[in-house]
Scaffold this active site. Structure first.
Site, mmCIF file in Angstrom:
data_model
loop_
_atom_site.group_PDB
_atom_site.id
_atom_site.type_symbol
_atom_site.label_atom_id
_atom_site.label_comp_id
_atom_site.label_asym_id
_atom_site.label_seq_id
_atom_site.Cartn_x
_atom_site.Cartn_y
_atom_site.Cartn_z
ATOM 1 N N MET A 1 -55.576 -14.466 -3.762
ATOM 2 C CA MET A 1 -55.809 -15.905 -3.617
ATOM 3 C C MET A 1 -54.606 -16.544 -2.933
ATOM 4 S SD MET A 1 -58.142 -17.091 -6.791
ATOM 5 C CE MET A 1 -56.895 -17.216 -8.050
ATOM 6 N N LEU B 1 -48.456 -15.380 -1.817
ATOM 7 C CA LEU B 1 -48.125 -13.982 -2.094
ATOM 8 C C LEU B 1 -46.688 -13.784 -2.565
ATOM 9 C CD1 LEU B 1 -49.888 -12.319 0.976
ATOM 10 C CD2 LEU B 1 -50.849 -12.947 -1.241
ATOM 11 N N HIS B 2 -46.535 -12.855 -3.495
ATOM 12 C CA HIS B 2 -45.207 -12.452 -3.973
ATOM 13 C C HIS B 2 -45.098 -10.931 -3.826
ATOM 14 C CE1 HIS B 2 -47.496 -11.230 -7.466
ATOM 15 N NE2 HIS B 2 -47.904 -12.482 -7.650
ATOM 16 N N HIS C 1 -48.073 -8.679 -4.776
ATOM 17 C CA HIS C 1 -49.128 -8.541 -3.761
ATOM 18 C C HIS C 1 -48.676 -7.585 -2.649
ATOM 19 C CE1 HIS C 1 -50.117 -12.771 -5.196
ATOM 20 N NE2 HIS C 1 -51.257 -12.142 -5.368
ATOM 21 N N GLN D 1 -64.205 -19.181 -9.857
ATOM 22 C CA GLN D 1 -63.589 -18.527 -11.009
ATOM 23 C C GLN D 1 -62.694 -19.486 -11.806
ATOM 24 O OE1 GLN D 1 -61.590 -15.554 -8.298
ATOM 25 N NE2 GLN D 1 -59.936 -15.714 -9.771
ATOM 26 N N GLY E 1 -54.061 -5.183 -8.966
ATOM 27 C CA GLY E 1 -52.859 -5.011 -9.784
ATOM 28 C C GLY E 1 -53.190 -4.900 -11.263
ATOM 29 N N VAL F 1 -45.626 -5.599 -10.914
ATOM 30 C CA VAL F 1 -44.263 -5.761 -10.380
ATOM 31 C C VAL F 1 -43.623 -6.911 -11.150
ATOM 32 C CG1 VAL F 1 -42.890 -6.279 -8.320
ATOM 33 C CG2 VAL F 1 -44.950 -4.878 -8.130
ATOM 34 N N SER G 1 -46.191 -13.591 -10.697
ATOM 35 C CA SER G 1 -47.472 -14.292 -10.654
ATOM 36 C C SER G 1 -47.290 -15.530 -9.785
ATOM 37 C CB SER G 1 -47.866 -14.717 -12.078
ATOM 38 O OG SER G 1 -48.827 -15.745 -12.025
HETATM 39 O O1 PAF Z 1 -56.619 -11.655 -8.765
HETATM 40 C C1 PAF Z 1 -56.948 -12.530 -7.931
HETATM 41 O O2 PAF Z 1 -56.118 -13.043 -7.185
HETATM 42 C C2 PAF Z 1 -58.395 -12.977 -7.858
HETATM 43 O O3 PAF Z 1 -58.981 -13.016 -9.110
HETATM 44 C C3 PAF Z 1 -59.242 -12.147 -6.868
HETATM 45 C C4 PAF Z 1 -59.389 -10.704 -7.319
HETATM 46 C C5 PAF Z 1 -58.614 -12.200 -5.493
HETATM 47 C C6 PAF Z 1 -60.656 -12.741 -6.769
HETATM 48 O O4 PAF Z 1 -60.619 -14.065 -6.360
#
Ligand code: PAF
Length: 283
Positions: free
Chosen positions: A32, A35-36, A39, A63, A149, A178, A187
């Site tokens: 999503m 990024l860190h 990722h 979600q 992860g 990580v 996170s």
């Molecule tokens: O872990 C995440 O960042 C999200 O839940 C994912 C797997 C990209 C789905 O939107």
């Protein structure tokens, strides 16, 4: 090298068709964004496996519950693209929300049992959103490998089940969490912790490691272990609100009372509006 950014579903489908026709393999790293290093470790792993790595960036609205942090979820696409390039990711797929969920969208992918507890119990419909978006990304990107992860442990187990149940010919890989030097799991949400909450948040890994130490010393009662873990969090993170501390069987995610086989301790703690999750393999 700068990765290629693809925004339309059609263009990604066309590229995936070409790659598959040329006999090359594709790995997908769904994210999503914001990024860190966690990722980036997934992208590096994907690079070892496949010829082409497609990192997807999509803050998936379905979600998040209405009261959750969809609007506040951190976004920094420019930096994300640069980071993906720095570890050799070739493609960034960033679809538009109205193309993923057009008007009148009404089809969902649901995994039953595994989604009923832990995060699923606290966040109803969360996993329905996750499994639906990942299914759509699978269908668009057509990967040979999918990398997720361990930090989102239940998510990884749910998606693994879904990938197998629905017969996607995808090798499912779960990569280790990580951590920051003081142990806090990386996170995207850590950015929103205040200074005081950030220092208290190390209580999560302290508690998890203490639980593992107890098991290594022979303690097998889940309630004893949970009690001690709770004490640590209450003491070291007085402003943290514990959502759950749960010990589950590693594969079935069923709650355990006495530790016998492979068991994972998972927890969720809220600091102000920021909800953190983490887990550890106890045995
Ligand atoms: O872990 C995440 O960042 C999200 O839940 C994912 C797997 C990209 C789905 O939107």
């Amino acid at each position: 090298m700068k990765p290629t950014v693809i925004r339309s579903i059609k263009s990604q489908q066309k590229l995936s068709r070409q790659i598959i026709a040329s006999g090359k393999t594709i790995a997908i790293v769904p994210t999503m964004g914001f990024l860190h290093d966690g990722h980036l470790s997934l992208i590096k792993k994907a690079k070892v496996k496949a010829d082409l790595v497609v990192t997807t960036i999509f803050v998936n609205p379905t979600q998040f519950a209405p009261h959750e942090d969809f609007d506040r979820y951190p976004r920094d696409t420019k930096n994300d693209i640069r980071k993906i390039g720095s570890v050799g990711g070739q493609i960034v797929f960033m679809p538009r929300a109205d193309e993923i969920y057009p008007d009148n969208f009404q089809s969902w992918v649901v995994v039953d049992k595994l989604t009923g507890l832990l995060e699923g119990a606290s966040r109803p419909n969360h996993f329905r959103g996750v499994t639906t978006i990942v299914s759509k990304l699978y269908n668009i990107v057509r990967p040979d490998y999918a990398i997720f992860g361990m930090k989102d442990y239940q998510q990884a187990m749910v998606l693994k089940r879904m990938t197998s149940d629905l017969n996607w010919p995808i090798k499912f890989i779960i990569a280790p969490t990580v951590r920051e030097p003081d142990g806090l799991a990386m996170s995207s949400r850590n950015k929103y912790l205040s200074g005081a909450h950030r220092s208290e948040a190390t209580a999560l890994i302290k508690a998890l490691r203490f639980g593992r130490k107890m098991v290594r010393a022979g303690e097998m009662s889940a309630s004893e272990i949970k009690r001690e873990m709770k004490k640590i969090i209450t003491k070291s993170a007085p402003s943290g609100l514990i959502d759950y501390i749960t010990l589950t069987d590693m594969d079935s995610l069923e709650t355990v009372r006495n530790i016998r086989g492979k068991t994972v301790a998972s927890l969720a703690v809220k600091f102000g509006k920021v909800r953190l999750i983490d887990n550890i393999l106890l045995k």
